[in-house]
Design a protein around this motif. Structure first.
Motif, PDB file in Angstrom:
ATOM      1  N   PHE A 167       2.380  -7.192   0.608  1.00 53.39           N
ATOM      2  CA  PHE A 167       1.886  -6.170   1.468  1.00 53.39           C
ATOM      3  C   PHE A 167       3.135  -5.412   1.880  1.00 53.39           C
ATOM      4  CE2 PHE A 167       1.207  -4.481   6.063  1.00 53.39           C
ATOM      5  CZ  PHE A 167      -0.095  -4.054   5.754  1.00 53.39           C
ATOM      6  N   HIS A 168       4.162  -6.030   2.026  1.00 50.01           N
ATOM      7  CA  HIS A 168       5.241  -4.846   2.750  1.00 50.01           C
ATOM      8  C   HIS A 168       6.064  -4.401   1.312  1.00 50.01           C
ATOM      9  CE1 HIS A 168       5.815  -5.753   6.856  1.00 50.01           C
ATOM     10  NE2 HIS A 168       5.152  -6.885   6.527  1.00 50.01           N
ATOM     11  N   VAL A 208      -3.012  12.815  -1.061  1.00 56.38           N
ATOM     12  CA  VAL A 208      -1.825  12.180  -0.030  1.00 56.38           C
ATOM     13  C   VAL A 208      -2.569  11.205   0.799  1.00 56.38           C
ATOM     14  CG1 VAL A 208      -0.115  12.883   1.413  1.00 56.38           C
ATOM     15  CG2 VAL A 208      -0.568  14.233  -0.502  1.00 56.38           C
ATOM     16  N   MET A 209      -3.880  11.470   1.315  1.00 56.96           N
ATOM     17  CA  MET A 209      -4.307  10.607   2.212  1.00 56.96           C
ATOM     18  C   MET A 209      -4.922   9.310   1.635  1.00 56.96           C
ATOM     19  SD  MET A 209      -4.156  11.531   5.264  1.00 56.96           S
ATOM     20  CE  MET A 209      -5.452  10.675   6.404  1.00 56.96           C
ATOM     21  N   GLU A 210      -5.736   9.671   0.739  1.00 52.11           N
ATOM     22  CA  GLU A 210      -6.544   8.353  -0.079  1.00 52.11           C
ATOM     23  C   GLU A 210      -5.687   7.894  -0.948  1.00 52.11           C
ATOM     24  OE1 GLU A 210      -9.518   7.526   1.245  1.00 52.11           O
ATOM     25  OE2 GLU A 210      -9.540   9.558   2.727  1.00 52.11           O
ATOM     26  N   GLN A 215      -3.638  -6.872   9.089  1.00 57.08           N
ATOM     27  CA  GLN A 215      -3.584  -7.636   7.656  1.00 57.08           C
ATOM     28  C   GLN A 215      -2.845  -9.069   8.327  1.00 57.08           C
ATOM     29  OE1 GLN A 215      -3.728  -7.023   4.593  1.00 57.08           O
ATOM     30  NE2 GLN A 215      -2.349  -8.408   3.703  1.00 57.08           N
ATOM     31  N   ASN A 270      -4.847 -12.811   7.706  1.00 53.98           N
ATOM     32  CA  ASN A 270      -4.216 -13.899   6.701  1.00 53.98           C
ATOM     33  C   ASN A 270      -4.188 -14.951   7.729  1.00 53.98           C
ATOM     34  OD1 ASN A 270      -3.384 -12.341   4.751  1.00 53.98           O
ATOM     35  ND2 ASN A 270      -1.270 -12.004   5.573  1.00 53.98           N
ATOM     36  N   GLU A 296       2.759   7.994  10.250  1.00 53.15           N
ATOM     37  CA  GLU A 296       2.380   7.050   9.056  1.00 53.15           C
ATOM     38  C   GLU A 296       2.906   5.416   9.401  1.00 53.15           C
ATOM     39  OE1 GLU A 296       0.866   6.221   6.280  1.00 53.15           O
ATOM     40  OE2 GLU A 296       0.415   8.434   5.486  1.00 53.15           O
ATOM     41  N   LYS A 324       1.223 -13.125   0.507  1.00 52.57           N
ATOM     42  CA  LYS A 324       0.609 -11.895   0.784  1.00 52.57           C
ATOM     43  C   LYS A 324       1.253 -10.980   1.659  1.00 52.57           C
ATOM     44  CE  LYS A 324      -4.151 -13.006   0.976  1.00 52.57           C
ATOM     45  NZ  LYS A 324      -5.603 -13.526   1.651  1.00 52.57           N
ATOM     46  N   PHE A 360      -1.413  16.066   8.020  1.00 50.79           N
ATOM     47  CA  PHE A 360      -1.457  16.321   6.535  1.00 50.79           C
ATOM     48  C   PHE A 360      -2.127  17.722   6.241  1.00 50.79           C
ATOM     49  CE2 PHE A 360      -0.849  11.953   5.325  1.00 50.79           C
ATOM     50  CZ  PHE A 360       0.326  12.149   4.381  1.00 50.79           C
ATOM     51  N   LEU A 402      -3.216   5.284  -0.055  1.00 47.39           N
ATOM     52  CA  LEU A 402      -3.894   4.007   0.313  1.00 47.39           C
ATOM     53  C   LEU A 402      -4.227   3.154  -0.886  1.00 47.39           C
ATOM     54  CD1 LEU A 402      -5.914   4.407   3.591  1.00 47.39           C
ATOM     55  CD2 LEU A 402      -3.821   3.007   3.406  1.00 47.39           C
ATOM     56  N   ARG A 441      -1.699   1.779  -2.929  1.00 51.60           N
ATOM     57  CA  ARG A 441      -0.984   0.592  -1.997  1.00 51.60           C
ATOM     58  C   ARG A 441      -1.845  -0.685  -2.308  1.00 51.60           C
ATOM     59  NH1 ARG A 441      -0.610   0.770   4.340  1.00 51.60           N
ATOM     60  NH2 ARG A 441      -2.451  -0.745   4.118  1.00 51.60           N
ATOM     61  N   ALA A 463       3.680  -1.598   0.610  1.00 52.72           N
ATOM     62  CA  ALA A 463       3.878  -0.533   1.719  1.00 52.72           C
ATOM     63  C   ALA A 463       4.873   0.563   1.250  1.00 52.72           C
ATOM     64  CB  ALA A 463       3.662  -1.129   2.849  1.00 52.72           C
ATOM     65  N   ARG A 494      -5.507   7.460  11.939  1.00 56.64           N
ATOM     66  CA  ARG A 494      -5.729   8.030  10.768  1.00 56.64           C
ATOM     67  C   ARG A 494      -6.298   9.426  10.904  1.00 56.64           C
ATOM     68  NH1 ARG A 494      -5.858   7.066   5.592  1.00 56.64           N
ATOM     69  NH2 ARG A 494      -7.694   7.921   4.424  1.00 56.64           N
ATOM     70  N   GLU A 521      -0.941  -4.060  -4.373  1.00 56.94           N
ATOM     71  CA  GLU A 521      -0.802  -5.270  -3.376  1.00 56.94           C
ATOM     72  C   GLU A 521      -1.732  -6.285  -4.288  1.00 56.94           C
ATOM     73  OE1 GLU A 521      -2.064  -4.041   0.317  1.00 56.94           O
ATOM     74  OE2 GLU A 521      -2.651  -6.203   0.977  1.00 56.94           O
ATOM     75  N   PHE A 553       0.997   2.243   9.985  1.00 53.84           N
ATOM     76  CA  PHE A 553       1.218   1.192   9.119  1.00 53.84           C
ATOM     77  C   PHE A 553       1.424  -0.121   9.941  1.00 53.84           C
ATOM     78  CE2 PHE A 553       4.843  -1.619   7.468  1.00 53.84           C
ATOM     79  CZ  PHE A 553       3.983  -2.269   6.228  1.00 53.84           C
ATOM     80  N   ARG A 590       4.763   8.584  -1.458  1.00 50.42           N
ATOM     81  CA  ARG A 590       4.258   9.715  -0.530  1.00 50.42           C
ATOM     82  C   ARG A 590       5.085  10.621  -0.115  1.00 50.42           C
ATOM     83  NH1 ARG A 590       2.810   7.050   4.209  1.00 50.42           N
ATOM     84  NH2 ARG A 590       5.038   7.763   4.795  1.00 50.42           N
TER      85      ARG A 590
END
Lengths: 579, 574
Positions: free
Chosen positions: B78-79, B116-118, A238, A242, A227, B74, A200, B121, B124, B82, A193, B128, A231, B89
């Motif tokens: 999630f996908h 763009v960064m925060e 994630q 789960n 990215e 989930k 960025f 997220l 997303r 994303a 990150r 979700e 991801f 973005r």
């Protein structure tokens, strides 16, 4: 880890409130279990078709009481938890402030991060969540765990052990495994990150370079690649979460089955009435659910580490300031207001920032210091204010060593720097900071002196207008004037001007300097400047280079004597002599 | 409800998939309750544990399937989240590059990076959570309700009545909390910012001798903040209290009515127990809906902001060819106007000039006269609202054309230094340049000494995440880039005003060397540059008021003359 200083003391200090909050949390869960227990009992008992409703009167009352009680206690629990955390927050703020206050003048040069202070303030807010989301729930779970095992132990020791192991899977194994797994993952996520962040920043701040170079698609591609990496990591984390949650649920189901088996065994033996099978089964279902979120919560613990580390670091830096050597007792009674004798300073003895500086300034004298960045100008100012302690030599102000003056230094020296801070309060209060006892008339008087009175009167609420809500209304020059008004109220014999005009256009600059020199006519001025606009007004100019004074004299003298000075002056004032 | 949600690409199949899984899941929830109740009630009747093992196994199987379906749901959300946020973005980034530095500057570069960064997220996260919660809310309670309806109408009615009451209270209390928070917002905001304000202003407080006394102030304000927050929380938490209260009350009521039904013999233990197990499941989705409310709100707003930016107007970059600038080339600008949409700034009015070949042109004027706008127009960062541009007698649509921009070196006041090695920073425009070429450029830019002082020389990482450079060193990196790139046109925006005078003097020499044989535009307040210019363009209120060399302009007793005298200052004739 900064737990020692930023977590434990508060836990100790507020242990009673903490116990209360944990007790209420415990009670909330317990009442939830009790509700399901009595409900199960109630309907089992009813299923036995008692003759009268009065036979189930007690469980009916119990069901209602526990139901309503749970809601009430849960409300109280949340309030008490937040109240406690806000108390701790308030203390942490004071503590952070006390840590930073002594090194206030040096923080900016020590940390490259632009807004380290804003970040630290955020860190403290962030630690709030540690208490609310990790600490309280973890403790409540432990208490519930202990009580469940103890209760089971009353009936059967082997079952209590079995239960201890099974719930232990939810309470210890899952969180610890998950903590280990996510710790490494979080580390990598953080790293990726960070890299992304720099990418960025490169893309956005360097946008015109990308456009002119013609390969802006390159950076977009790079970012996408990174990215994607990020991801992938997240997806793994994630998916781990789960499956972990799923495993936990299975453990929960198994525990419920085990509890039913055990309760049945007791009824067969005749220890319990069969009415209790449903009661125990339902209560187990409700109680076990309270353990489920724990694993996720504990694995988030690593996110607090950065905040703690930063807080710890700023605390360590404080010790650097504190190592004061015993100042020399000076027998000084000369007429000089400021005397600098053989002043030497450096963070290591082979890399000296200032080397044997000697300087005497008489009252009312105006002094300008020029020199490149990194040649010791700001270090000299810090030494003059006593914020740094010299390796050798001394700074004497008003006959006393500055390192002894400590906080009373502000009675001698006021400072106008490049970006004076204007607080989030009214214009009047901002000016009055110079002398909190000043009357409204005095505030207006100094505002007039800096030629802002008219402008302020025209603001929607005049002097009561909030500084930051006015947003763009105050230009760079006007902000400096407000700070100057503050200094006029502070009324010290010495004023340090630390490049107050950088970033202003020449006309604004000239006007501001003219106001500064008019209003501070009777003061001693030490003025660090990056170029030569206005230097004709001072009595003496110093050129600092490699920690030494290499040129000294009045403007006229230097013009006559020094070719180097003439050359610089020509650059700054190309038309002088031509008009 | 968020309408935008349904417009995202591929949302419909995802919703259908989720709905089907959720319906299946409702089945497992019911099965779970059914078999657990069945097992317990047969044990109650005195059956042997052996006899109910199968039922308990089915219970566990149902539990297992239910969780498996949860994991599946989930993963799907999630996908989807994303992909959608990634898409946003990418569009945003492409848009930013098309809108250019002008736009980024207006929005604030820091703001844009944060968005763009925060923002991505958060967006997303919102997608979700929200999709899952929404679909659960829409299906599970209804499925459970329908099932209970077939078993025991009275319980179903209690639950049916409870839900709208719960929602109404939730909304009412939510509104009450919001209006209370709104009323307190101003003082609340002030209090919560007080600490950051104090820390940022600490240096100033220290200068004023107030920093020690300020501690009591901080404590005081923090306590007031705590009290104000607690007041708001007392109301805000009422909504979750109501949620709890009504859920618990409904469950208790259902339990009591089931008890009565059992006594009267209208229902047997198995269905009664099952309903009791299902009752909390019935309320679960709505309780989850309330959690993380603020997180989802943030994400929703971030999404909106991104969509706004993506939707903002921008022209496609012209790929038209612009002839390579040579000593014989001419640039003619006719009647160009630049307007800002906010009308606060002057822009440019009726700009008209012609330049040709190799020339140094100074752009001067008071602050606000349009110098930066002029430079940005030349760089192609903003499009004129009217006017014509001709190069070598051919009409060119826009200076944002790639063919123009790749001939231009642009050096702003603070050139951006990338988070990379000095080496890569210098060859930013020529990524294929050799070390030899880079060294030459560095030497020309006077960087060799600086590079030698760096721990890893050319390979030292500089920029925000690496070693800090001084303003003068940053300019030298930009100059090295320019030497290496060797482009025929250079545009500079106030390159030296913030530097100390000695650094400025040295940099000027290097720059003059760079200017040789090129077309140069330099906008600055610093008058010494004007003496080296072939021509000076004097701007006032967005118009060109005078043009000519320094000598020509001084002689005329012109605006330039007055301007220069004002700037040299009357205070300074010592």
């Amino acid at each position: 880890m900064g737990k020692k200083n930023w977590v434990m003391p508060y836990i100790r200090q507020y242990r009673y409130l903490l116990v209360l909050a944990i007790f209420l949390g415990f009670l909330t869960i317990l009442l939830g279990g009790a509700l399901m227990f009595t409900s199960g009992y109630l309907i089992s008992k009813s299923a036995a078709r008692p003759e009268s409703i009065l036979m189930v009167y007690v469980p009916i009352v119990g069901v209602r009481t526990f139901g309503i009680g749970r809601a009430v206690v849960s409300y109280m629990d949340r309030l008490s938890g937040h109240s406690l955390v806000l108390k701790i927050l308030s203390e942490m703020r004071v503590k952070l402030y006390k840590v930073i206050e002594p090194q206030a003048l040096l923080v900016r040069s020590r940390f490259r991060t632009g807004d380290i202070l804003g970040i630290l303030a955020n860190d403290i807010e962030h630690l709030q969540n540690f208490y609310l989301k990790t600490f309280f729930p973890a403790f409540v779970s432990l208490v519930i765990y202990a009580v469940i095992i103890a209760c089971a132990g009353l009936f059967s020791l082997p079952f209590a052990i079995l239960l201890a192991i099974m719930i232990g899977l939810l309470l210890f194994v899952a969180p610890i495994v998950s903590l280990f797994y996510t710790k490494a993952k979080n580390e990598r996520l953080k790293k990726t990150r960070n890299e992304l962040y720099y990418q960025f920043a490169d893309a956005i701040f360097g946008i015109n370079d990308w456009i002119f170079s013609g390969h802006s698609s390159q950076i977009i591609e790079d970012i996408q690649k990174k990215e994607h990496q990020f991801f992938q990591l997240e997806a793994k984390k994630q998916s781990f979460g789960n499956w972990r949650d799923m495993a936990n649920q299975l453990v929960l189901g198994t525990i419920v089955v085990a509890v039913i088996y055990w309760a049945n065994g007791l009824t067969v033996k005749g220890v319990l009435s069969p009415m209790f099978i449903a009661a125990f089964g339902l209560a187990a279902l409700s109680l076990m659910e309270s353990f489920l979120p724990l694993a996720a919560v504990v694995s988030d613990m690593t996110t607090y580490e950065d905040s703690l580390q930063r807080l710890e670091m700023i605390e360590m830096k404080r010790s650097i300031v504190k190592q004061r050597q015993e100042p020399h007792e000076s027998s000084n009674d000369s007429s000089n207001l400021i005397e600098v004798n053989h002043l030497t300073f450096g963070y290591s003895s082979d890399d000296l920032l200032l080397n044997d500086i000697n300087l005497a300034v008489s009252p009312g004298e105006k002094l300008a210091i020029i020199g490149r960045s990194g040649m010791g100008k700001s270090t000299l100012l810090h030494l003059l204010q006593g914020a740094l302690t010299p390796i050798s030599g001394e700074v004497i102000i008003g006959g006393r060593d500055v390192t002894r003056l400590e906080d009373s230094i502000t009675a001698y020296i006021s400072v106008l720097n490049q970006k004076p801070y204007l607080f989030h309060t009214s214009v009047r209060n901002n000016i009055r900071l110079g002398s909190p006892q000043a009357s409204d008339e005095e505030v207006i008087r100094v505002a007039k002196m800096v030629q802002l009175d008219e402008m302020i009167q025209q603001l929607p609420q005049g002097y009561e207008t909030n500084m930051q809500e006015t947003g763009q209304r105050f230009s760079g020059g006007e902000r400096q004037r407000i700070a100057l008004a503050r200094i006029l109220l502070q009324n010290t014999p010495i004023v340090i001007l630390d490049e107050p005009t950088v970033g202003l256009d020449p006309i604004t600059e000239t006007k501001l300097l003219s106001t500064i020199f008019t209003t501070l006519n009777d003061k001693t001025i030490i003025w660090v400047t990056h170029h030569l606009i206005g230097v004709e007004q001072v009595d003496r100019i110093l050129l600092l280079e490699h920690g030494k004074i290499v040129m000294e004299g009045s403007h006229q003298e230097l013009l006559k004597r020094e070719e180097r000075y003439r050359r610089l002056y020509r650059l700054d004032r190309p038309l002088q002599g031509k008009i | 409800m968020d309408k935008a949600l349904f417009t995202y690409k591929g949302v419909k199949p995802v919703l259908v998939k989720l709905a089907i899984i959720t319906i299946l899941q409702s089945g497992t929830i019911i099965a779970q309750a059914f078999y657990l109740a069945d097992a317990i009630s047969s044990l109650y009747r005195g059956d042997l544990f052996r006899a109910v093992i199968m039922k308990l196994a089915v219970f566990l199987l149902a539990l297992f399937s239910r969780q498996l379906l949860t994991v599946w749901k989930k993963q799907i959300t999630f996908h989807f989240a994303a992909k959608t946020s990634e898409n946003h973005r990418d569009l945003l980034l492409q848009k930013l590059f098309r809108l250019g530095p002008r736009f980024v500057g207006e929005e604030g570069s820091g703001m844009t990076v944060t968005l763009v960064m925060e923002g991505v997220l958060k967006f997303r996260n919102y997608l979700e959570l929200f999709l899952l919660k929404m679909i659960n809310m829409a299906i599970i309670p209804i499925a459970i309700m329908l099932f209970i309806l077939t078993v025991n109408i009275r319980s179903a009615v209690i639950l049916m009545i409870a839900l709208p009451i719960l929602v109404i209270f939730l909304v009412l209390l939510g509104l009450a909390a919001k209006s209370k928070a709104d009323r307190q917002f101003k003082s609340y905001h002030l209090l919560s910012n007080h600490f950051v304000d104090s820390l940022r202003g600490l240096e100033t407080l220290k200068y004023l001798g107030l920093s020690k006394d300020h501690i009591t102030n901080i404590k005081d304000v923090s306590d007031r903040y705590r009290q104000a927050t607690m007041k708001t929380l007392r109301v805000a938490f009422l909504s979750s209290f109501a949620l709890d209260f009504f859920t618990m009350l409904s469950i208790a009521t259902v339990a009591v009515f089931l008890g009565l039904g059992l006594i009267n013999g209208t229902i047997t233990l198995h269905p009664a127990l099952m309903i009791l197990i299902l009752a909390p499941e019935y309320f679960l989705p709505i309780r989850e809906l309330g959690a993380d409310y603020h997180a989802t709100l943030d994400g929703k707003n971030a999404g909106k902001k991104m969509e706004e930016m993506i939707a903002s107007e921008s022209g496609e970059q012209e790929m038209e060819a612009v002839p390579f600038w040579q000593t014989t080339s001419t640039l003619a600008v006719k009647q160009v106007n630049v307007k800002y949409h906010d009308n606060k700034r002057a822009g440019l009015k009726d700009i008209e000039f012609t330049v040709s070949g190799v020339k140094k042109i100074g752009v001067i004027g008071a602050s606000g006269a349009g110098k930066s706008t002029f430079i940005h127009f030349l760089g192609g960062f903003l499009e004129p609202s009217s006017g014509e541009i001709w190069i070598n007698g051919d009409r060119v649509c826009s200076l944002s054309a790639y063919g123009w921009q790749r001939q231009v070196t642009y050096i702003p006041q603070h050139p951006y230094i990338f988070n990379d090695t000095v080496f890569n920073n210098i060859r930013f425009y020529q990524p294929e340049a050799s070390e030899q070429e880079v060294r030459e450029a560095a030497e020309n830019a006077g960087l060799l000494e600086v590079i030698q002082s760096l721990p890893q020389g050319l390979e030292t990482i500089v920029g925000d995440g690496g070693r800090a450079l001084s303003g003068g060193q940053e300019q030298r990196i930009a100059l090295a880039r320019a030497f290496l790139g060797n482009r025929p046109i250079i545009i500079l925006d106030e390159p030296t005003a913030h530097l100390d005078i000695e650094t400025e003097a040295e940099l000027k020499e290097t720059m003059l060397k760079l200017f040789n044989g090129r077309l140069v535009f330099i906008a600055t307040h610093r008058l010494h540059w004007m003496l080296d210019m072939d021509e000076i363009i004097v701007l006032q209120h967005g118009r060109i008021v005078e043009r000519g060399s320094h000598e020509q302009l001084m002689k005329q007793h012109s605006y330039y003359d007055q301007f220069v005298k004002a700037q040299e200052g009357d205070c300074c004739h010592g």
